[in-house]
Design a protein around this motif. Structure first.
Motif, short mmCIF file in Angstrom:
data_model
loop_
_atom_site.label_atom_id
_atom_site.label_comp_id
_atom_site.label_asym_id
_atom_site.label_seq_id
_atom_site.Cartn_x
_atom_site.Cartn_y
_atom_site.Cartn_z
N THR A 1 0.85 -1.18 0.00
CA THR A 1 0.00 0.00 0.00
C THR A 1 0.89 1.23 0.00
OG1 THR A 1 -0.08 0.23 2.42
CG2 THR A 1 -1.77 -1.19 1.37
N TYR A 2 0.35 2.34 -0.48
CA TYR A 2 1.11 3.60 -0.52
C TYR A 2 1.64 3.94 0.87
CZ TYR A 2 1.97 8.60 -1.35
OH TYR A 2 2.54 9.84 -1.45
N GLU A 3 0.77 3.97 1.87
CA GLU A 3 1.18 4.34 3.22
C GLU A 3 2.11 3.29 3.85
OE1 GLU A 3 1.05 7.18 4.78
OE2 GLU A 3 0.00 8.03 3.06
N GLY A 4 1.83 2.02 3.60
CA GLY A 4 2.70 0.97 4.11
C GLY A 4 4.10 1.05 3.52
N ASN A 5 4.18 1.31 2.22
CA ASN A 5 5.48 1.44 1.57
C ASN A 5 6.22 2.68 2.06
OD1 ASN A 5 5.06 -0.88 0.08
ND2 ASN A 5 4.31 0.21 -1.71
N ARG A 6 5.48 3.78 2.26
CA ARG A 6 6.10 5.01 2.76
C ARG A 6 6.69 4.77 4.15
NH1 ARG A 6 6.08 9.72 5.53
NH2 ARG A 6 6.20 11.67 4.37
N ALA A 7 5.92 4.15 5.01
CA ALA A 7 6.39 3.88 6.38
C ALA A 7 7.59 2.94 6.37
CB ALA A 7 5.25 3.30 7.21
N LEU A 8 7.55 1.93 5.52
CA LEU A 8 8.67 0.99 5.40
C LEU A 8 9.93 1.72 4.96
CD1 LEU A 8 10.03 -1.81 5.28
CD2 LEU A 8 9.06 -2.04 2.97
N LYS A 9 9.82 2.54 3.92
CA LYS A 9 10.99 3.25 3.41
C LYS A 9 11.55 4.19 4.47
CE LYS A 9 13.78 4.17 -0.03
NZ LYS A 9 14.38 3.16 -0.90
N GLN A 10 10.69 4.92 5.16
CA GLN A 10 11.17 5.84 6.19
C GLN A 10 11.87 5.08 7.31
OE1 GLN A 10 8.25 8.56 7.80
NE2 GLN A 10 9.85 9.86 8.65
N ARG A 11 11.30 3.95 7.72
CA ARG A 11 11.94 3.14 8.78
C ARG A 11 13.30 2.65 8.33
NH1 ARG A 11 11.98 -2.25 9.59
NH2 ARG A 11 10.20 -2.65 8.23
N LEU A 12 13.40 2.17 7.09
CA LEU A 12 14.68 1.67 6.58
C LEU A 12 15.73 2.79 6.51
CD1 LEU A 12 13.39 -0.71 3.77
CD2 LEU A 12 14.41 -1.38 5.97
N VAL A 13 15.30 3.98 6.13
CA VAL A 13 16.23 5.12 6.10
C VAL A 13 16.70 5.44 7.52
CG1 VAL A 13 16.43 7.61 5.64
CG2 VAL A 13 15.35 6.11 3.95
N GLU A 14 15.77 5.49 8.45
CA GLU A 14 16.13 5.80 9.85
C GLU A 14 17.06 4.74 10.44
OE1 GLU A 14 12.28 6.29 11.62
OE2 GLU A 14 12.05 8.31 10.78
N GLU A 15 16.91 3.49 10.02
CA GLU A 15 17.75 2.40 10.51
C GLU A 15 19.08 2.28 9.75
OE1 GLU A 15 15.24 -1.03 10.15
OE2 GLU A 15 14.00 -0.47 11.87
N GLY A 16 19.28 3.12 8.72
CA GLY A 16 20.50 3.06 7.92
C GLY A 16 20.54 1.87 6.97
N ARG A 17 19.36 1.35 6.61
CA ARG A 17 19.28 0.18 5.73
C ARG A 17 18.74 0.51 4.36
NH1 ARG A 17 16.52 -4.73 7.92
NH2 ARG A 17 14.76 -3.33 8.18
N ALA A 18 18.60 1.80 4.04
CA ALA A 18 18.18 2.24 2.70
C ALA A 18 19.15 3.33 2.27
CB ALA A 18 16.75 2.77 2.73
N HIS A 19 19.72 3.16 1.09
CA HIS A 19 20.74 4.08 0.60
C HIS A 19 20.35 4.58 -0.78
CE1 HIS A 19 23.15 2.36 3.81
NE2 HIS A 19 22.82 1.17 3.33
N ALA A 20 20.66 5.82 -1.04
CA ALA A 20 20.45 6.39 -2.37
C ALA A 20 21.31 7.62 -2.52
CB ALA A 20 18.98 6.74 -2.61
N ALA A 21 21.73 7.86 -3.75
CA ALA A 21 22.34 9.13 -4.12
C ALA A 21 21.21 10.02 -4.59
CB ALA A 21 23.37 8.93 -5.22
N LEU A 22 21.03 11.15 -3.94
CA LEU A 22 19.97 12.08 -4.29
C LEU A 22 20.56 13.21 -5.12
CD1 LEU A 22 18.24 12.49 -0.79
CD2 LEU A 22 17.75 10.80 -2.59
N VAL A 23 19.91 13.54 -6.22
CA VAL A 23 20.30 14.69 -7.01
C VAL A 23 19.40 15.84 -6.57
CG1 VAL A 23 20.52 15.66 -9.33
CG2 VAL A 23 21.05 13.24 -8.94
N LEU A 24 20.02 16.92 -6.12
CA LEU A 24 19.29 18.06 -5.60
C LEU A 24 19.41 19.25 -6.54
CD1 LEU A 24 20.98 16.95 -2.60
CD2 LEU A 24 18.70 17.80 -2.12
N HIS A 25 18.29 19.93 -6.70
CA HIS A 25 18.24 21.20 -7.42
C HIS A 25 17.76 22.20 -6.39
CE1 HIS A 25 16.42 24.12 -10.35
NE2 HIS A 25 17.61 23.91 -10.89
N GLY A 26 18.69 22.95 -5.81
CA GLY A 26 18.36 23.76 -4.63
C GLY A 26 18.04 22.82 -3.48
N ASP A 27 16.89 23.00 -2.87
CA ASP A 27 16.48 22.14 -1.76
C ASP A 27 15.63 20.96 -2.21
OD1 ASP A 27 17.76 23.76 0.11
OD2 ASP A 27 15.98 25.02 0.42
N ASP A 28 15.35 20.87 -3.50
CA ASP A 28 14.47 19.82 -4.01
C ASP A 28 15.24 18.63 -4.54
OD1 ASP A 28 12.19 21.41 -3.54
OD2 ASP A 28 12.36 22.35 -5.51
#
Length: 187
Positions: free
Chosen positions: A46-73
């Motif tokens: 589900t949208y909300e379930g996936n969002r919560a999972l991704k946020q938890r993995l980021v907080e636990e240091g188990r999700a990694h990505a290179a983010l390309v930023l344009h200003g703050d976006d």
């Protein structure tokens, strides 16, 4: 491309990352770039379930990505991680049967904001992922891009073979009908 910078997905960059995903309705049907993190039996899908999972993995240091930023976006990213963090790859049964090396890292998803496409940001994101891998100690990196022989494709969740070749990856073998295994070492 001087208007763009690359940074890491962290709890501090979560809000900018989440805003980009929300602008694109969760990306790929509300996935939130979690499909590769979990096996099907472990997901709510589900949208909300996936969002919560991704946020938890980021907080636990188990999700990694290179983010390309344009200003703050955040306007693009390349997701990467260890095979343990990203076990769910397409054509896994074939991949496992033909595996000759277990990579240290995988690149599993590349995405560019609609308003920033055709600016080579996939290459910038992939290069950023390789830089973050190098900062984490380097190792063998695999990617599984689309290999359609130059034919256009509507959805390229992981870029193209030519993108990976330009980033120094070597072709290893096909994987499924229209994907392949690409590999390189990062010092």
């Amino acid at each position: 491309m001087t208007d763009y910078e690359v940074g890491a997905l962290t709890p501090q960059t979560w809000d900018a990352y989440a805003a980009m995903i929300e602008r694109h309705r969760g990306v790929f049907g509300g996935c939130w770039c979690t499909w590769f993190h979990t096996l099907s039996a472990d997901k709510e899908r589900t949208y909300e379930g996936n969002r919560a999972l991704k946020q938890r993995l980021v907080e636990e240091g188990r999700a990694h990505a290179a983010l390309v930023l344009h200003g703050d976006d955040v306007v693009a990213w390349a997701q990467f991680g260890s095979p343990a963090e990203l076990p769910n790859i397409h054509h896994r049964k074939q991949y496992d049967a033909e595996a000759d090396v277990v990579p240290d890292w995988r690149v599993t998803c590349i995405f560019v904001d609609k308003a920033h496409r055709r600016k080579h940001l996939s290459a910038l994101a992939l290069g950023g992922a390789l830089d973050l891998v190098a900062a984490a100690g380097g190792g063998v990196v695999e990617g599984y891009p689309h290999d359609k022989g130059g034919k256009r494709e509507a959805v390229l969740y992981n870029g193209t073979r030519s993108l990976y070749e330009a980033a120094g990856f070597d072709y290893v073998r096909p994987k499924g009908q229209f994907n392949c295994v690409m590999r390189r070492s990062v010092p």
